[in-house]
Design an enzyme around this catalytic site. Structure first.
Site, PDB file in Angstrom:
ATOM      1  NE  ARG A 295       0.959  -5.364  11.329  1.00  0.00           N
ATOM      2  CZ  ARG A 295       2.148  -5.269  10.736  1.00  0.00           C
ATOM      3  NH1 ARG A 295       3.177  -5.918  11.217  1.00  0.00           N
ATOM      4  NH2 ARG A 295       2.289  -4.528   9.682  1.00  0.00           N
TER       5      ARG A 295
ATOM      6  NE  ARG B  98       6.711  -3.464   6.545  1.00  0.00           N
ATOM      7  CZ  ARG B  98       5.386  -3.312   6.448  1.00  0.00           C
ATOM      8  NH1 ARG B  98       4.852  -2.754   5.375  1.00  0.00           N
ATOM      9  NH2 ARG B  98       4.607  -3.733   7.426  1.00  0.00           N
TER      10      ARG B  98
ATOM     11  NE  ARG C 102       5.505  -0.982  10.602  1.00  0.00           N
ATOM     12  CZ  ARG C 102       4.408  -1.011   9.838  1.00  0.00           C
ATOM     13  NH1 ARG C 102       4.416  -0.439   8.665  1.00  0.00           N
ATOM     14  NH2 ARG C 102       3.316  -1.613  10.265  1.00  0.00           N
TER      15      ARG C 102
ATOM     16  NE  ARG D 155      -5.075  -1.008   9.346  1.00  0.00           N
ATOM     17  CZ  ARG D 155      -3.913  -0.589   8.837  1.00  0.00           C
ATOM     18  NH1 ARG D 155      -3.748   0.638   8.449  1.00  0.00           N
ATOM     19  NH2 ARG D 155      -2.918  -1.435   8.720  1.00  0.00           N
TER      20      ARG D 155
ATOM     21  CE  LYS E 155      -2.296  -0.867   3.869  1.00  0.00           C
ATOM     22  NZ  LYS E 155      -1.841  -2.204   4.314  1.00  0.00           N
TER      23      LYS E 155
END
Ligand code: ADP
Ligand code: ZN
Length: 220
Positions: free
Chosen positions: A173, A127, A162, A88, A13
């Site tokens: 999540r 990531r 993160r 969301r 995203k």
């Protein structure tokens, strides 16, 4: 024009949003980034957000809607915005419609990024994000590695993982996404503004390819 990025965590995203933000000259608004900034500054809002984010749960609607409402009052959004990570929940989507109506605006396009769970988990594990809040560049140690390990290509700051990109939080999540956010797919499909895009490294189609197609086919 108002564009919404939908899709599970780590589907790309942010990547698609940042490319489109530049090509359409409208700001990218990421609620996740806004919360992370508050956490870094140690504000009360940051402390509250962290207590949800660190577990992979959603920050409550009232808080999230308020920060978006304030953000959309800023002048740089007069020609539109790309919302990356908001809404969301159905409640957030309904409130967003009300806010936009009061500004004589509407959601023009919703991009739903779809990817297999296997690839999502791998992308999250690999990531790395730039620690510089003004840069926020995102890398992937396998698919999109920085030229020098651990260092941001764009600004030279350290790359970090993160806090919520860990195996335990990732699972939660994903189920939070299924439960709370995936109903938005139907919400926007019914309005006729949904565009579904598959993201898959195996199929050689990544966020950057999706962004290019959207640039080509959406002329504003
Ligand atoms: P990702 O899409 O990879 O999960 P984000 O930066 O969009 O990353 O979100 C990180 C976290 O911030 C979420 O797991 C959630 O806790 C919180 N968050 C971000 N946007 C929202 C939102 N619209 N409503 C509630 N919580 C949010
Ligand atoms: Zn950087």
């Amino acid at each position: 024009m108002i564009i919404i990025m939908l899709g599970a965590p780590a589907t790309g995203k942010g990547t698609v949003a940042s490319i489109l933000s530049e090509s359409f000259s409208i700001p990218q608004i990421s609620t996740g980034d806004m919360f992370r900034e508050q956490i870094k500054q140690g504000t009360e809002l940051g402390k509250l957000a962290d207590s949800y984010m660190s577990k992979g749960n959603l920050v409550p609607d009232e808080v999230t809607i308020k920060i978006i409402e304030e953000r959309l009052q800023q002048n740089d959004t007069k020609n539109g915005a790309i919302l990356d990570g908001f809404p969301r929940t159905i409640k957030q989507a309904e409130e967003l419609d009300k806010i936009l109506t009061s500004h004589n605006k509407q959601v023009d396009l919703v991009i739903d990024l779809v990817s297999s769970e296997e690839e999502i988990i791998e992308r999250m594990a690999n990531r790395r994000v730039c620690s510089n809040q003004n840069c926020k560049a995102v890398f992937n140690t396998v698919l999109n590695p920085p030229k020098q390990e651990g260092i941001c290509d764009k600004c030279g700051s350290d790359l970090i993982k993160r806090k919520d990109d860990n195996v335990e939080t990732i699972k939660n999540r994903l189920s939070t996404y299924e439960q709370n956010t995936s109903p938005l797919v139907d919400y926007y499909k019914q309005k006729g503004i949904l565009r579904v895009e598959e993201v898959s490294q195996k199929k050689g189609r990544m966020g950057i390819d999706v962004a290019k197609d959207i640039e080509r086919t959406c002329k504003w």
